[in-house]
Design an enzyme around this catalytic site. Structure first.
Site, PDB file in Angstrom:
ATOM      1  CB  CYS A 134      28.383 -38.549 -35.071  1.00 28.18           C
ATOM      2  SG  CYS A 134      30.058 -38.713 -35.739  1.00 28.18           S
ATOM      3  CG  HIS A 289      28.608 -42.795 -36.692  1.00 33.50           C
ATOM      4  ND1 HIS A 289      28.277 -41.467 -36.820  1.00 33.50           N
ATOM      5  CD2 HIS A 289      27.451 -43.439 -36.327  1.00 33.50           C
ATOM      6  CE1 HIS A 289      26.983 -41.304 -36.562  1.00 33.50           C
ATOM      7  NE2 HIS A 289      26.467 -42.485 -36.251  1.00 33.50           N
ATOM      8  CG  ASN A 310      22.992 -43.771 -35.508  1.00 35.01           C
ATOM      9  OD1 ASN A 310      23.702 -42.795 -35.299  1.00 35.01           O
ATOM     10  ND2 ASN A 310      23.033 -44.432 -36.652  1.00 35.01           N
TER      11      ASN A 310
END
Length: 362
Positions: A134, A289, A310
């Site tokens: 990520c 994240h 995302n």
């Protein structure tokens, strides 16, 4: 360790010394996490309980739903997606903190997808697979957008190149990394295009495979197509910085320069987000994240929010996007904003040497 580092510094081995320090830091962090939460990591994500608790809470402000991706997932498997490691203070040495003119008039709502509609990369939703990449996705996707915004060029940069080639300077690849280090890497080393070094292969599986979890790919320093040279495909950043942790500064940064990378704490309930303005309701802190922040607004209920993309595929969340409460530093999201500006040295021209020779001389 300290004595060794001093000797190494005197011998000009600065990067090796920094690697030892970061490796030691990550080892201690990993051991602590394993000892504290081993039982939790092997447990299943409680989809039924979490979805029920969120949806029956009249003050939640968002809706949860069952997600097939996590239907039979343990907490450890979910945690693999969360690749932001605790960043050592050394990573921020020399990194400026950017603030903006408070007199700048900002709109009440903003969406980078419509503000720069010619930039198709802003609206892309990708899938990081079972790799804790990520930190690399948030950085590469934001820089791709900023190239389009500044130079009116649609370019997709390579997550795989950053993930594989940054090495210990960025962290541990698929086992997590440091967002600010990615932006510093862009400035000093650049990143090739996705066409040169793709993250997905032609079967739709995430590189290097579809295993439940896979190792960091190796740095090839060579384009998959024989018609491209790796060095010629490089795009660079001209700066790397942290954005001041105030909503107005974050909004101004996005409004003026484009999407930014943000890091935040993920709890179990976030896995089941479907719509609305997220705030933590229930579940354990799972990890850090990183995603791409593309805008802001206010809900019909009067809740200020950030709009983010995302990289868990469009089947997750609101077609791959989510909103999170703005102005309260929800889950630490306003304290982890990093970015950089693209360089006009985005393509190195005039290189006629073969990639084989470039690799041997790197």
């Amino acid at each position: 360790m300290a004595d060794n580092c001093i000797r190494l510094l005197h011998s000009a081995s600065v990067f090796f010394c920094l690697g030892l320090l970061i490796s030691s830091f990550n080892l201690l962090q990993g051991i602590a996490a394993e000892n504290l939460s081993k039982q939790k990591l092997t447990s299943w994500i409680l989809q039924n309980e979490i979805v029920k608790e969120v949806n029956e809470n009249p003050n939640a402000g968002w809706k949860a739903s069952f997600n097939d991706r996590f239907a039979n997932a343990t907490v450890a498997e979910f945690k693999r997606l969360l690749g932001v490691k605790p960043t050592p203070k050394t990573e921020f040495l020399g990194v400026p903190i950017v603030s903006h003119d408070i007199s700048l008039k900002l709109p009440k709502e903003f969406d980078a997808r419509t503000a720069w509609s010619q930039c198709t990369s802003i609206g892309r939703i990708l899938d990081q697979g079972h790799c804790g990449s990520c930190w690399a996705f948030g950085a590469v996707e934001s820089l791709s957008d900023r190239f389009c915004i500044k130079y009116n060029m649609n370019v997709s940069l390579s997550v795989n190149d950053l993930l594989a080639c940054c090495g210990f300077l960025c962290g541990q690849g698929c086992n997590g990394g440091y967002p600010i280090a990615a932006w510093r890497y862009f400035k000093h080393h650049g990143v090739v295009t996705e066409e040169c070094d793709p993250y997905f292969d032609n079967t739709g599986c995430s590189h290097p495979g579809c295993e439940p979890a896979y190792p960091t790919p190796k740095c090839a320093r060579k384009c998959v197509s024989g018609n491209q040279l790796w060095r010629e495909s490089k795009h660079y950043g001209v700066s790397a910085y942290k954005v001041r942790s105030h909503p107005d500064d974050i909004m101004a940064e996005v409004y003026k320069n484009g999407p930014v990378e943000v890091a935040f704490t993920v709890y179990e309930d976030f896995a089941h987000y479907k719509s609305g303005v997220y705030k933590h309701i229930t579940g354990t802190n799972i990890g850090g994240h990183a995603v791409k922040l593309i805008g802001w607004g206010t809900s019909d209920d009067g809740e200020d929010y950030w709009l983010l993309a995302n990289q868990w595929n469009r089947s997750w969340g609101d077609d791959g996007y989510f909103k999170i409460r703005r102005g309260t530093n929800e889950c630490g999201i306003e304290h982890g904003v990093v970015a950089g500006l693209p360089s006009d040295r985005n393509v190195v021209k005039g290189i006629t040497t073969s990639d084989d020779l470039l690799v041997s001389s790197f």
